[in-house]
Design an enzyme around this catalytic site. Structure first.
Site, PDB file in Angstrom:
ATOM      1  N   CYS A 234     -22.157  48.318  44.044  1.00 42.27           N
ATOM      2  CA  CYS A 234     -22.581  47.269  44.962  1.00 42.27           C
ATOM      3  C   CYS A 234     -24.098  47.348  45.230  1.00 42.27           C
ATOM      4  O   CYS A 234     -24.889  47.388  44.301  1.00 42.27           O
ATOM      5  CB  CYS A 234     -21.755  47.359  46.233  1.00 42.27           C
ATOM      6  SG  CYS A 234     -21.858  45.940  47.335  1.00 42.27           S
ATOM      7  N   ASP A 328     -14.176  40.069  40.705  1.00 44.71           N
ATOM      8  CA  ASP A 328     -14.948  40.507  41.865  1.00 44.71           C
ATOM      9  C   ASP A 328     -15.209  39.306  42.782  1.00 44.71           C
ATOM     10  O   ASP A 328     -15.771  38.307  42.351  1.00 44.71           O
ATOM     11  CB  ASP A 328     -16.271  41.122  41.377  1.00 44.71           C
ATOM     12  CG  ASP A 328     -17.104  41.726  42.488  1.00 44.71           C
ATOM     13  OD1 ASP A 328     -16.725  41.604  43.671  1.00 44.71           O
ATOM     14  OD2 ASP A 328     -18.152  42.314  42.164  1.00 44.71           O
ATOM     15  N   HIS A 362     -13.780  44.238  43.039  1.00 47.61           N
ATOM     16  CA  HIS A 362     -15.079  44.843  43.339  1.00 47.61           C
ATOM     17  C   HIS A 362     -15.022  46.363  43.434  1.00 47.61           C
ATOM     18  O   HIS A 362     -15.909  47.055  42.944  1.00 47.61           O
ATOM     19  CB  HIS A 362     -15.608  44.275  44.659  1.00 47.61           C
ATOM     20  CG  HIS A 362     -16.995  44.696  44.998  1.00 47.61           C
ATOM     21  ND1 HIS A 362     -18.101  44.265  44.299  1.00 47.61           N
ATOM     22  CD2 HIS A 362     -17.482  45.523  45.976  1.00 47.61           C
ATOM     23  CE1 HIS A 362     -19.199  44.787  44.829  1.00 47.61           C
ATOM     24  NE2 HIS A 362     -18.849  45.568  45.843  1.00 47.61           N
TER      25      HIS A 362
END
Length: 420
Positions: A234, A328, A362
């Protein structure tokens, strides 16, 4: 006599287990259930229904679940599908050194849908899932301004070194670094905001902080080689990509569901300044179940006005591995990775690889980590949607974890003239 066998009973959290049942009548419907209570007292549970074979056995490596939290042949399905009693809560090991997760496996010789403390299984086992191998040391890092925890494998070393970072939750997250140390790496879990005396909010990225962390790691007597690696997710992976681009100490970088540009917070490094692409919070989508999707919040990296915010990764000296979940819902990470790959091709660079997983979300973490569709995150009033589908996501975690380790071992081996 009915028996439930699980081997090994004590293992690292990323290792597969063998689960077998014997002594049942032929063609008997049974329920297998897994449960644990985490360090905050939150209860997790999963279950699946199986039919015994002609010999009265169920082997999860061969038998297909017919219902429950998953279907089909999934040897670790009970672990991948653990779900919290508390809605939108993520299972994450906090204290990796002192205790494992104790996962209770129970066999019911009937259709068993609802868990109750009064229910009596016909057989049960409890397994320990550790995040550190025996002999791994944890060293708290508070030298200079660096904050984190260094995990050192057992033995004399020296070991290849790497920095491990997460994203917008902040704080210090250690479970991946401790597992990587258990696999032979000197792994520094690095905090960069919302921890101890670090800034509460990430209002800017000072790349010199991360350079100092890399230099500190390289200077450790148990770290080998002329460079270090980075594994990050991230926002941390956005920073990792900048580290790979501008810091000569970085020789291998794994970016898990990241972007290819500076977003939201400015980046500074000595005389370099990269202005961010502003977040577009007006584009937040409220999805079913009240989950927030942020995949449209990141500004357009194709826009002419934002080209100065793109990280010039063609300058990277080391190798880069992008790991992408195609479902994601937090970043449009596949598009960003493809843009980065295309930029490298235009510049004639071949030091970049992409692993892209259909159906993965994700939070691509080490195998054994349960699939989490959405969970609460600091600074957001509603839980965030991470995306993905349980079976495809679990498969992505298993495959990518092997590939990440192979990539790191390949590119962090000591070179001639290094400390080793």
């Amino acid at each position: 006599m009915i028996s439930l066998t699980v081997t090994p009973k004590i293992s690292l959290a990323d290792e597969p287990l063998k689960i077998q049942v014997a002594g049942l009548p032929p063609h008997k419907l049974v329920t297998l259930q897994a449960s644990l209570t985490d360090e905050k007292g939150v209860f997790f549970c999963s279950r699946a229904f199986y039919w015994s074979d002609m010999d009265g056995k169920v082997d999860l490596e061969q038998a297909a679940a017919t219902g429950g939290d998953y279907v089909g042949v999934q040897p670790m399905g009970l672990f991948h599908t653990l779900k919290p009693q508390k809605l939108f809560y993520r299972l994450m090991k906090r204290n990796v050194m002192e205790s494992p997760f104790h996962i209770h496996l129970a066999l019911f010789d009937e259709f068993h849908l609802f868990a109750s403390p009064h229910d009596q299984p016909v057989a049960s086992q409890t397994v320990e899932r550790w995040y550190v191998a025996p002999g791994v040391q944890r060293v708290q890092i508070r030298g200079s301004r660096i904050r984190g925890a260094l995990f050192l494998p057992s033995g004399e070393g020296p070991f290849p070194g790497l920095i491990d970072m997460f994203g917008g939750v902040g704080g210090l997250i250690e479970f991946r670094a401790s597992l990587l140390a258990s696999r032979g790496f000197a792994a520094l879990a690095l905090a960069y905001f919302a921890y101890e005396d670090l800034p509460i909010y990430l209002d800017k990225v000072d790349l010199e902080y991360f350079e100092e962390a890399a230099s500190m790691l390289l200077g450790h007597p148990k770290v080998s080689g002329a460079g270090v690696g980075v594994v990050a997710t991230c926002k941390g992976a956005e920073i990792a990509l900048a580290m790979a681009t501008f810091l000569p100490q970085i020789t291998a970088t794994v970016c898990i569901n990241s972007t290819n540009a500076v977003h939201g917070t400015e980046l500074r490094y000595r005389d370099l300044y990269i202005s961010p692409i502003p977040y577009e919070f007006g584009c937040v989508q409220i999805m079913p179940l009240g989950l927030l999707s942020l995949s449209s919040v990141m500004g357009d990296t194709q826009a002419e006005a934002n080209q100065g915010s793109i990280i010039p990764i063609e300058k990277a000296r080391g190798q880069i591995l992008f790991v992408v979940g195609e479902s994601d819902q937090n970043y449009n990470s596949k598009a960003y990775a493809e843009e980065a790959m295309e930029r490298m091709r235009r510049h004639g660079r071949k030091n970049c690889t992409l692993l892209s997983y259909p159906g993965a979300g994700h939070l691509i973490e080490p195998p054994g980590s349960p699939f989490c569709l959405g969970s609460h995150s600091p600074n957001f009033p509603l839980p965030l949607m991470w995306g993905g589908e349980a079976q495809a996501h679990a498969a992505a975690q298993e495959h990518s974890w092997r590939e990440i380790q192979k990539f790191l071992w390949c590119h962090l081996r000591p070179t001639r003239g290094s400390k080793l």
